[in-house]
Design a protein around this motif. Structure first.
Motif, PDB file in Angstrom:
ATOM      1  N   PRO A 146      21.529  41.623  87.647  1.00  0.00           N
ATOM      2  CA  PRO A 146      22.234  40.513  87.719  1.00  0.00           C
ATOM      3  C   PRO A 146      23.100  40.785  86.518  1.00  0.00           C
ATOM      4  O   PRO A 146      22.865  41.481  85.651  1.00  0.00           O
ATOM      5  CB  PRO A 146      21.364  39.056  87.657  1.00  0.00           C
ATOM      6  CG  PRO A 146      19.956  39.586  87.143  1.00  0.00           C
ATOM      7  CD  PRO A 146      20.139  40.979  87.733  1.00  0.00           C
ATOM      8  N   THR A 147      24.297  40.121  86.491  1.00  0.00           N
ATOM      9  CA  THR A 147      25.410  40.321  85.373  1.00  0.00           C
ATOM     10  C   THR A 147      24.766  39.973  83.930  1.00  0.00           C
ATOM     11  O   THR A 147      24.923  40.644  83.153  1.00  0.00           O
ATOM     12  CB  THR A 147      26.725  39.395  85.771  1.00  0.00           C
ATOM     13  OG1 THR A 147      27.120  39.780  86.862  1.00  0.00           O
ATOM     14  CG2 THR A 147      27.390  39.509  84.695  1.00  0.00           C
ATOM     15  N   HIS A 148      24.044  39.041  84.032  1.00  0.00           N
ATOM     16  CA  HIS A 148      23.546  38.366  82.643  1.00  0.00           C
ATOM     17  C   HIS A 148      22.415  39.590  82.054  1.00  0.00           C
ATOM     18  O   HIS A 148      22.498  39.561  80.889  1.00  0.00           O
ATOM     19  CB  HIS A 148      22.858  37.255  82.758  1.00  0.00           C
ATOM     20  CG  HIS A 148      21.375  37.060  83.448  1.00  0.00           C
ATOM     21  ND1 HIS A 148      20.421  37.288  82.888  1.00  0.00           N
ATOM     22  CD2 HIS A 148      21.107  36.694  84.613  1.00  0.00           C
ATOM     23  CE1 HIS A 148      19.357  37.255  83.818  1.00  0.00           C
ATOM     24  NE2 HIS A 148      19.950  36.854  85.105  1.00  0.00           N
ATOM     25  N   ALA A 149      21.666  40.177  83.120  1.00  0.00           N
ATOM     26  CA  ALA A 149      20.947  41.186  82.602  1.00  0.00           C
ATOM     27  C   ALA A 149      21.491  42.657  81.983  1.00  0.00           C
ATOM     28  O   ALA A 149      21.148  43.039  81.051  1.00  0.00           O
ATOM     29  CB  ALA A 149      19.891  41.498  83.645  1.00  0.00           C
ATOM     30  N   THR A 150      22.827  42.861  82.687  1.00  0.00           N
ATOM     31  CA  THR A 150      23.344  44.092  82.444  1.00  0.00           C
ATOM     32  C   THR A 150      23.999  43.616  80.738  1.00  0.00           C
ATOM     33  O   THR A 150      24.113  44.393  80.055  1.00  0.00           O
ATOM     34  CB  THR A 150      24.481  44.156  83.231  1.00  0.00           C
ATOM     35  OG1 THR A 150      23.843  44.651  84.510  1.00  0.00           O
ATOM     36  CG2 THR A 150      25.220  45.253  82.826  1.00  0.00           C
ATOM     37  N   ASP A 151      24.573  42.275  80.941  1.00  0.00           N
ATOM     38  CA  ASP A 151      25.138  42.061  79.380  1.00  0.00           C
ATOM     39  C   ASP A 151      24.169  42.029  78.339  1.00  0.00           C
ATOM     40  O   ASP A 151      24.552  42.586  77.112  1.00  0.00           O
ATOM     41  CB  ASP A 151      25.573  40.638  79.537  1.00  0.00           C
ATOM     42  CG  ASP A 151      27.071  40.681  80.521  1.00  0.00           C
ATOM     43  OD1 ASP A 151      27.495  41.622  80.906  1.00  0.00           O
ATOM     44  OD2 ASP A 151      27.311  39.418  80.862  1.00  0.00           O
ATOM     45  N   ALA A 152      22.859  41.624  78.611  1.00  0.00           N
ATOM     46  CA  ALA A 152      21.744  41.523  77.648  1.00  0.00           C
ATOM     47  C   ALA A 152      21.426  42.903  77.394  1.00  0.00           C
ATOM     48  O   ALA A 152      21.002  43.256  76.063  1.00  0.00           O
ATOM     49  CB  ALA A 152      20.794  40.772  78.060  1.00  0.00           C
ATOM     50  N   ALA A 153      21.357  44.054  78.376  1.00  0.00           N
ATOM     51  CA  ALA A 153      21.162  45.420  77.998  1.00  0.00           C
ATOM     52  C   ALA A 153      22.102  46.030  77.278  1.00  0.00           C
ATOM     53  O   ALA A 153      21.910  46.700  76.167  1.00  0.00           O
ATOM     54  CB  ALA A 153      20.991  45.986  79.370  1.00  0.00           C
ATOM     55  N   ASP A 154      23.332  45.701  77.564  1.00  0.00           N
ATOM     56  CA  ASP A 154      24.425  46.255  76.576  1.00  0.00           C
ATOM     57  C   ASP A 154      24.485  45.760  75.292  1.00  0.00           C
ATOM     58  O   ASP A 154      24.680  46.763  74.475  1.00  0.00           O
ATOM     59  CB  ASP A 154      26.017  45.862  77.294  1.00  0.00           C
ATOM     60  CG  ASP A 154      25.995  46.263  78.527  1.00  0.00           C
ATOM     61  OD1 ASP A 154      25.651  47.340  79.204  1.00  0.00           O
ATOM     62  OD2 ASP A 154      27.131  45.926  79.450  1.00  0.00           O
TER      63      ASP A 154
END
Length: 222
Positions: free
Chosen positions: A30-38
């Motif tokens: 999900p987008t929120h997980a990608t943002d957190a990983a970034d």
């Protein structure tokens, strides 16, 4: 969706009793997980960490067959998703607990730049499962990469899900007599020691989670 943490499967398993298969499709977070990983990768870079992003593995499913074989179904995943504090997306890593021929435990203090357990003492060697790799093979690879030695024997011990949805495949390796003198730590460790075979005799830097895991491993041999 989060799954309950705890021991998913308990061995021991010989290396040939551990089977991994890989899905072709990569995990789509999900987008929120990608943002957190970034954000997590950026924070590591700011600390001067040489850690880099890439591909690793996540656990999709698992089973222990009637014959006692542990089968794991894996899927490619972005490595940095393991850094998301509240949900590591079932990323899987292997931990190889290392013993010498007299039963002592190899412990290393992890370097301050690392993404996990920085500055803390840990047992053995551990790391992400590489793309296409079996978690069983990761045990031996990490032992070689982190300590420059090969085991006399190795086995799988447990498959564990942690509260933040990281999955750990825990194994145990024993060195041949005299090989403990050949230990050469990598840059991920700034100090190492051989802790006594008797867990109650461990030094103060051995925290409760390490003692608990060691006692579980000792119980498997009882």
């Amino acid at each position: 969706m989060s799954q309950p943490s705890g021991i998913l499967a308990r061995g021991p398993w010989a290396m040939e009793e551990i089977v991994a298969t890989w899905d072709a499709d990569h995990y789509d977070p999900p987008t929120h997980a990608t943002d957190a990983a970034d954000a997590a990768i950026a924070a590591l870079a700011e600390r001067g960490s040489p850690s880099h992003d890439g591909h690793a593995a996540r656990l999709v499913d698992w089973e222990v067959t009637d014959a006692g074989v542990l089968t794991m179904r894996l899927q490619p995943i972005r490595w940095a998703l393991r850094l998301v504090e509240d949900d590591a997306s079932a990323s899987i890593a292997s931990l190889c607990v290392i013993r010498d021929s007299g039963g002592r435990w190899l412990a290393g203090r992890r370097a301050a730049w690392l993404s996990s357990w920085a500055g803390r003492w840990a047992l053995g060697a551990g790391g992400a499962v590489d793309l296409g790799e079996s978690p069983a093979d990761t045990l031996v690879r990490e032992l070689r990469e982190e300590w420059s030695v090969a085991p006399a024997r190795v086995r799988g011990e447990a498959l564990v899900r942690l509260p933040h949805q990281m999955v750990m495949f825990v194994g145990q390796a024993w060195l041949a007599p005299g090989v403990e003198d050949d230990i050469v730590p990598d840059a991920e460790h700034d100090e190492y020691a051989w802790w006594p075979a008797e867990i109650d005799a461990w030094p103060d830097e051995a925290d409760a989670p390490l003692r608990h895991m060691a006692r579980l491993l000792d119980a498997a041999d009882a």
